[in-house]
Design an enzyme around this catalytic site. Structure first.
Site, PDB file in Angstrom:
ATOM      1  N   HIS A 107    -103.397  22.489  -7.340  1.00 26.98           N
ATOM      2  CA  HIS A 107    -101.945  22.316  -7.234  1.00 26.98           C
ATOM      3  C   HIS A 107    -101.540  20.852  -7.428  1.00 26.98           C
ATOM      4  O   HIS A 107    -100.445  20.462  -7.007  1.00 26.98           O
ATOM      5  CB  HIS A 107    -101.453  22.859  -5.885  1.00 26.98           C
ATOM      6  CG  HIS A 107    -101.715  24.325  -5.734  1.00 26.98           C
ATOM      7  ND1 HIS A 107    -101.030  25.269  -6.469  1.00 26.98           N
ATOM      8  CD2 HIS A 107    -102.613  25.004  -4.987  1.00 26.98           C
ATOM      9  CE1 HIS A 107    -101.491  26.474  -6.162  1.00 26.98           C
ATOM     10  NE2 HIS A 107    -102.456  26.339  -5.260  1.00 26.98           N
TER      11      HIS A 107
ATOM     12  N   GLU B 232    -113.041  14.525   8.395  1.00 26.04           N
ATOM     13  CA  GLU B 232    -113.805  13.559   9.192  1.00 26.04           C
ATOM     14  C   GLU B 232    -114.729  12.719   8.300  1.00 26.04           C
ATOM     15  O   GLU B 232    -114.819  11.499   8.463  1.00 26.04           O
ATOM     16  CB  GLU B 232    -114.585  14.302  10.282  1.00 26.04           C
ATOM     17  CG  GLU B 232    -115.467  13.428  11.160  1.00 26.04           C
ATOM     18  CD  GLU B 232    -114.727  12.345  11.935  1.00 26.04           C
ATOM     19  OE1 GLU B 232    -113.480  12.327  11.924  1.00 26.04           O
ATOM     20  OE2 GLU B 232    -115.399  11.483  12.525  1.00 26.04           O
TER      21      GLU B 232
ATOM     22  N   ARG C 184    -113.741  -3.496  20.889  1.00 23.72           N
ATOM     23  CA  ARG C 184    -112.398  -2.919  20.927  1.00 23.72           C
ATOM     24  C   ARG C 184    -111.548  -3.401  19.747  1.00 23.72           C
ATOM     25  O   ARG C 184    -110.514  -2.803  19.452  1.00 23.72           O
ATOM     26  CB  ARG C 184    -111.696  -3.315  22.247  1.00 23.72           C
ATOM     27  CG  ARG C 184    -112.386  -2.758  23.469  1.00 23.72           C
ATOM     28  CD  ARG C 184    -111.927  -3.468  24.727  1.00 23.72           C
ATOM     29  NE  ARG C 184    -110.544  -3.186  25.054  1.00 23.72           N
ATOM     30  CZ  ARG C 184    -110.141  -2.206  25.845  1.00 23.72           C
ATOM     31  NH1 ARG C 184    -111.022  -1.407  26.384  1.00 23.72           N
ATOM     32  NH2 ARG C 184    -108.867  -2.033  26.116  1.00 23.72           N
TER      33      ARG C 184
ATOM     34  N   LYS D  65    -110.950  -0.079  18.701  1.00 23.15           N
ATOM     35  CA  LYS D  65    -111.628   1.091  19.256  1.00 23.15           C
ATOM     36  C   LYS D  65    -110.650   1.959  20.038  1.00 23.15           C
ATOM     37  O   LYS D  65    -110.664   3.178  19.943  1.00 23.15           O
ATOM     38  CB  LYS D  65    -112.779   0.635  20.155  1.00 23.15           C
ATOM     39  CG  LYS D  65    -113.571   1.764  20.805  1.00 23.15           C
ATOM     40  CD  LYS D  65    -114.325   2.566  19.761  1.00 23.15           C
ATOM     41  CE  LYS D  65    -115.141   3.709  20.361  1.00 23.15           C
ATOM     42  NZ  LYS D  65    -115.506   4.683  19.299  1.00 23.15           N
TER      43      LYS D  65
ATOM     44  N   CYS E 149    -106.712  -5.297  22.650  1.00 27.02           N
ATOM     45  CA  CYS E 149    -106.994  -6.461  23.495  1.00 27.02           C
ATOM     46  C   CYS E 149    -107.971  -6.121  24.617  1.00 27.02           C
ATOM     47  O   CYS E 149    -108.009  -4.990  25.093  1.00 27.02           O
ATOM     48  CB  CYS E 149    -105.703  -6.952  24.151  1.00 27.02           C
ATOM     49  SG  CYS E 149    -104.387  -7.254  22.981  1.00 27.02           S
TER      50      CYS E 149
ATOM     51  N   TRP F  94    -105.632  -8.683  20.030  1.00 23.29           N
ATOM     52  CA  TRP F  94    -105.409  -7.919  18.804  1.00 23.29           C
ATOM     53  C   TRP F  94    -103.916  -8.057  18.533  1.00 23.29           C
ATOM     54  O   TRP F  94    -103.096  -7.503  19.278  1.00 23.29           O
ATOM     55  CB  TRP F  94    -105.787  -6.462  19.051  1.00 23.29           C
ATOM     56  CG  TRP F  94    -105.990  -5.633  17.833  1.00 23.29           C
ATOM     57  CD1 TRP F  94    -107.088  -5.626  17.018  1.00 23.29           C
ATOM     58  CD2 TRP F  94    -105.113  -4.632  17.301  1.00 23.29           C
ATOM     59  NE1 TRP F  94    -106.935  -4.700  16.018  1.00 23.29           N
ATOM     60  CE2 TRP F  94    -105.739  -4.073  16.165  1.00 23.29           C
ATOM     61  CE3 TRP F  94    -103.859  -4.156  17.676  1.00 23.29           C
ATOM     62  CZ2 TRP F  94    -105.151  -3.069  15.408  1.00 23.29           C
ATOM     63  CZ3 TRP F  94    -103.272  -3.152  16.917  1.00 23.29           C
ATOM     64  CH2 TRP F  94    -103.922  -2.626  15.791  1.00 23.29           C
TER      65      TRP F  94
ATOM     66  N   ASN G  80    -102.620  -6.941  27.909  1.00 18.98           N
ATOM     67  CA  ASN G  80    -102.929  -5.894  26.939  1.00 18.98           C
ATOM     68  C   ASN G  80    -101.744  -4.936  26.962  1.00 18.98           C
ATOM     69  O   ASN G  80    -101.342  -4.473  28.024  1.00 18.98           O
ATOM     70  CB  ASN G  80    -104.223  -5.172  27.365  1.00 18.98           C
ATOM     71  CG  ASN G  80    -104.586  -4.048  26.405  1.00 18.98           C
ATOM     72  OD1 ASN G  80    -104.010  -3.929  25.332  1.00 18.98           O
ATOM     73  ND2 ASN G  80    -105.533  -3.228  26.799  1.00 18.98           N
ATOM     74  N   GLY G  81    -101.164  -4.657  25.780  1.00 16.25           N
ATOM     75  CA  GLY G  81    -100.006  -3.758  25.733  1.00 16.25           C
ATOM     76  C   GLY G  81     -98.839  -4.426  25.035  1.00 16.25           C
ATOM     77  O   GLY G  81     -99.012  -5.416  24.330  1.00 16.25           O
TER      78      GLY G  81
ATOM     79  N   LYS H 245    -114.470   8.694   8.030  1.00 11.16           N
ATOM     80  CA  LYS H 245    -115.631   7.833   8.328  1.00 11.16           C
ATOM     81  C   LYS H 245    -115.866   6.866   7.172  1.00 11.16           C
ATOM     82  O   LYS H 245    -116.043   5.687   7.367  1.00 11.16           O
ATOM     83  CB  LYS H 245    -116.909   8.660   8.508  1.00 11.16           C
ATOM     84  CG  LYS H 245    -117.117   9.373   9.799  1.00 11.16           C
ATOM     85  CD  LYS H 245    -117.563   8.524  10.966  1.00 11.16           C
ATOM     86  CE  LYS H 245    -116.384   7.979  11.692  1.00 11.16           C
ATOM     87  NZ  LYS H 245    -115.650   8.834  12.562  1.00 11.16           N
TER      88      LYS H 245
ATOM     89  N   GLU I  97    -112.905   4.239   6.770  1.00 12.64           N
ATOM     90  CA  GLU I  97    -112.689   3.246   7.818  1.00 12.64           C
ATOM     91  C   GLU I  97    -113.772   2.171   7.840  1.00 12.64           C
ATOM     92  O   GLU I  97    -113.493   1.029   8.164  1.00 12.64           O
ATOM     93  CB  GLU I  97    -112.478   3.874   9.206  1.00 12.64           C
ATOM     94  CG  GLU I  97    -113.688   4.425   9.881  1.00 12.64           C
ATOM     95  CD  GLU I  97    -113.403   5.011  11.259  1.00 12.64           C
ATOM     96  OE1 GLU I  97    -112.643   4.419  12.018  1.00 12.64           O
ATOM     97  OE2 GLU I  97    -113.962   6.075  11.571  1.00 12.64           O
TER      98      GLU I  97
HETATM   99  O1  M6R Z   1    -110.126   7.449  21.849  1.00 18.91           O
HETATM  100  P1  M6R Z   1    -109.492   8.519  20.986  1.00 18.91           P
HETATM  101  O2  M6R Z   1    -110.422   9.662  20.717  1.00 18.91           O
HETATM  102  O3  M6R Z   1    -108.177   8.981  21.536  1.00 18.91           O
HETATM  103  O4  M6R Z   1    -109.206   7.799  19.609  1.00 18.91           O
HETATM  104  C1  M6R Z   1    -108.555   8.461  18.570  1.00 18.91           C
HETATM  105  C2  M6R Z   1    -108.730   7.737  17.252  1.00 18.91           C
HETATM  106  O5  M6R Z   1    -108.220   6.437  17.337  1.00 18.91           O
HETATM  107  C3  M6R Z   1    -110.214   7.652  16.850  1.00 18.91           C
HETATM  108  O6  M6R Z   1    -110.805   8.917  16.790  1.00 18.91           O
HETATM  109  C4  M6R Z   1    -110.346   6.961  15.476  1.00 18.91           C
HETATM  110  O7  M6R Z   1    -109.803   7.756  14.478  1.00 18.91           O
HETATM  111  C5  M6R Z   1    -111.815   6.625  15.222  1.00 18.91           C
HETATM  112  N1  M6R Z   1    -111.953   5.220  14.992  1.00 18.91           N
HETATM  113  C6  M6R Z   1    -112.398   7.273  14.023  1.00 18.91           C
HETATM  114  O8  M6R Z   1    -113.735   6.917  13.868  1.00 18.91           O
END
Ligand code: M6R
Length: 611
Positions: A506, A483, A27, A606, A2, A77, A103-104, A487, A490
């Site tokens: 395995h 990673e 976000r 985000k 949010c 959100w 937010n929360g 990427k 997502e």
């Molecule tokens: O803000 P942060 O680095 O704590 O966020 C952690 C993860 O939410 C963040 O790295 C997420 O995996 C990314 N969207 C990946 O691209």
């Protein structure tokens, strides 16, 4: 997650709120709304719409149709209650005279809702936020600040709140606990926002609210209060990054812009920290004696930041010979971690607001550990609660998929590993100097990879139709594969897995069949031959192998893989920093070709401020 914006001033509030909300779109959200004090009628005018902010903006003619100079806005959100107009914020009390954006999560909302319903209070939404609005009205007897104070003593959970009361038309009340909230000081106006990007066009003078604090925003200033509702003075910080940093600047997507910004971000992050061939870490309060006595290092983070931690573990252990454990922040506090005063906990977070990471930090602190955080957002909660912070200086990162924050986190981890190794005497002078030289060359080497981005685009065009991809690698290549895989999934929604190459046999190798795409990562020189064997192994089961290695190994790898991406040779420590760039570009181009919403992938936010 949010987003909250608030404005009190002399201009029409709604256009300012909508513009601020547009800066928070990154976000992640599913609906939006505004509440403005309608000065002619003495009431609150509330408008909400499910879907993109544009829907709300069109409804309100960009805000022009809503009059009034005091208002709050929100992008939601969904957590409690599906995305819908009625569940969107602002949520209002039964009389419509109190409006709340939140937010929360209010953890005890069910109990409070039951209490209010017993008193005959009707509810219209499924949200936990409506409980706050209704409870404020329940306690309100003419003093809105006092009513808010009484509510705060009853609600549990995490919350950033913006509150309007129709009887106090010249003010907004802001409250913060475990969810970020920033106050902005303008000329004859005040602002409220979840992050600086929403208000930077109007002011650079901000206050980061601390947990338990309350603020009353008026046109002529802001009064802050502590959790006991005693007036307090807060230090005003000046935001020094440029507005352009949070704009697309001609690029089609923030993600692409941020990928391209990485060399510059690395220069900002690395260069000031290396002088005369030595690593210097600013504001670094760990004594040499403390470093020598460290028994164990924990690295705690989520998502991509966790992947940085995985590479960090390999590099830290290799250079310092100290045991390092990497833990997912969401697991850490439930795993009864073995932590003592001689444990250093390194917390990594771009946003500095990730709830799981924050909770892990607090748990480690409670157990007596020293907390060193690696954070991008200045003044964020994690930065403020840590014993020490090393900022990554990547600048604002808007795309949900992290790129430049990842690269700069990695650079800080490398600097830290070298610094510790120097203090401990566990690195030979020659290796130390070689690593420093390569660190200084890293941005330029990355530029050569970015200059060849068309090659990656070509490979993406060959493979974007695949429905399943395997990333394999050993040691730091495995961590890099995690990673690359994240990427890709997502932003392109392609199913993908990252496997330690040696683990394939395995079980997972049974999934490899004719045409399966395997991205084989083989940059780590010490294990190159073994990685080659794994390429042969999957190829003989029919896999189509796209390999990534260094320039010096390109030819060799070309003999077994279907296609090869080569990165410049560098010190082992830095291979993942270069190797990740083609993986980011690959994910980007694949998502582009599949027509995905790259900067705002479905279901993702985000900054993840819920557990
Ligand atoms: O803000 P942060 O680095 O704590 O966020 C952690 C993860 O939410 C963040 O790295 C997420 O995996 C990314 N969207 C990946 O691209």
């Amino acid at each position: 997650m949010c987003g909250i914006v608030g404005y009190v001033g002399q201009e029409q509030a709604a256009p300012i709120l909508l513009e601020g909300l547009s800066k928070l779109e990154y976000r992640g959200y599913d609906s939006a709304g505004v509440a403005v004090y309608a000065d002619q009628k003495g009431t609150l005018e509330v408008h909400k719409a499910k879907g993109r902010l544009q829907v709300l903006s069109d409804l309100l003619q960009g805000g022009a149709s809503v009059h009034g100079c005091v208002g709050i806005g929100h992008t939601r959100w969904a957590t409690h209650g599906a995305p819908s107009d009625v569940n969107s914020h602002p949520q209002v009390s039964r009389s419509g005279r109190i409006a709340v954006v939140h937010n929360g999560i209010i953890e005890n909302y069910a109990e409070l809702k039951a209490f209010l319903m017993e008193q005959g209070v009707p509810f219209t939404s499924e949200t936990d936020t409506e409980v706050v609005a209704q409870l404020i009205e329940h306690f309100y007897d003419g003093d809105i600040l006092q009513a808010v104070g009484r509510v705060l003593r009853r609600i549990e959970g995490a919350y950033a709140l913006g509150i309007l009361c129709a009887d106090a038309p010249d003010q907004i009340i802001a409250v913060r606990k475990d969810s970020p909230l920033i106050l902005g000081y303008g000329k004859d106006c005040s602002f409220l926002a979840s992050d600086v990007t929403a208000i930077i066009r109007h002011t650079r003078d901000v206050v980061y609210m601390d947990d338990g604090e309350v603020a009353v925003l008026r046109r002529d200033g802001i009064q802050c209060y502590n959790h006991l509702m005693q007036p307090i003075e807060k230090e005003i910080s000046h935001v020094d990054w440029e507005i352009d940093a949070a704009e697309k600047g001609g690029y089609e997507h923030f993600m692409f812009k941020e990928i391209m910004e990485q060399p510059e971000a690395l220069r900002r992050c690395i260069f000031p920290r290396i002088r005369d061939g030595e690593v210097y870490l600013e504001d670094f309060a760990l004594s040499e004696e403390y470093i020598r006595n460290i028994e164990k290092i924990y690295i705690v983070a989520c998502g991509s930041s966790y992947h940085v931690g995985m590479v960090g573990k390999y590099n830290l252990e290799r250079l310092t010979r100290k045991p390092v454990e990497v833990a997912l922040a969401s697991e850490f506090r439930y795993m009864d971690p073995i932590v003592s005063a001689d444990t250093l906990v390194i917390v990594i977070s771009q946003s500095g607001e990730t709830l799981d990471t924050m909770a892990a930090l607090r748990e480690a602190k409670r157990l007596g550990a020293t907390i060193l955080s690696i954070v991008n957002v200045v003044g964020s909660s994690i930065a403020r609660e840590s014993d020490m912070v090393l900022y990554t200086w990547a600048g604002p990162e808007i795309a949900v998929a992290t790129t430049k924050a990842y690269s700069t986190q990695m650079a800080v981890m490398d600097l830290l590993a070298l610094y510790f190794a120097r203090v401990l005497g566990t690195v030979a002078e020659e290796e130390y100097q070689a690593a420093i030289r390569e660190l200084l060359l890293l941005p330029a080497k990355m530029e050569t990879i970015l200059a060849d981005k068309d090659d990656i685009q070509y490979y993406a065009s060959q493979y974007f139709n695949h429905n399943s991809v395997f990333f394999i690698g050993r040691n730091v290549d495995y961590a890099m594969g995690l990673e690359g895989s994240l990427k890709l999934k997502e932003i392109s929604y392609i199913h993908s897995e990252a496997y330690a190459s040696g683990e394939l046999k395995h079980g997972t190798i049974s999934l490899i069949e004719s045409g399966t795409l395997v991205v084989a990562l083989a940059s780590y020189q010490k294990l190159f031959e073994k990685s080659m064997n794994n390429v042969v192994e999957v190829k003989s089961r029919g896999a189509d192998v796209l390999a990534l290695t260094t320039e010096s190994r390109r030819e060799e790898m070309g003999k077994v893989a279907n296609a090869v991406i080569a990165i410049p040779d560098t010190h082992d420590l830095l291979l993942p920093s270069l190797g990740v760039v083609p993986l980011q570009l690959f994910a980007y181009y694949v998502a582009l070709m599949r027509g995905c919403d790259i900067d705002k992938p479905r279901n993702l936010a985000k900054s993840v401020t819920v557990e």
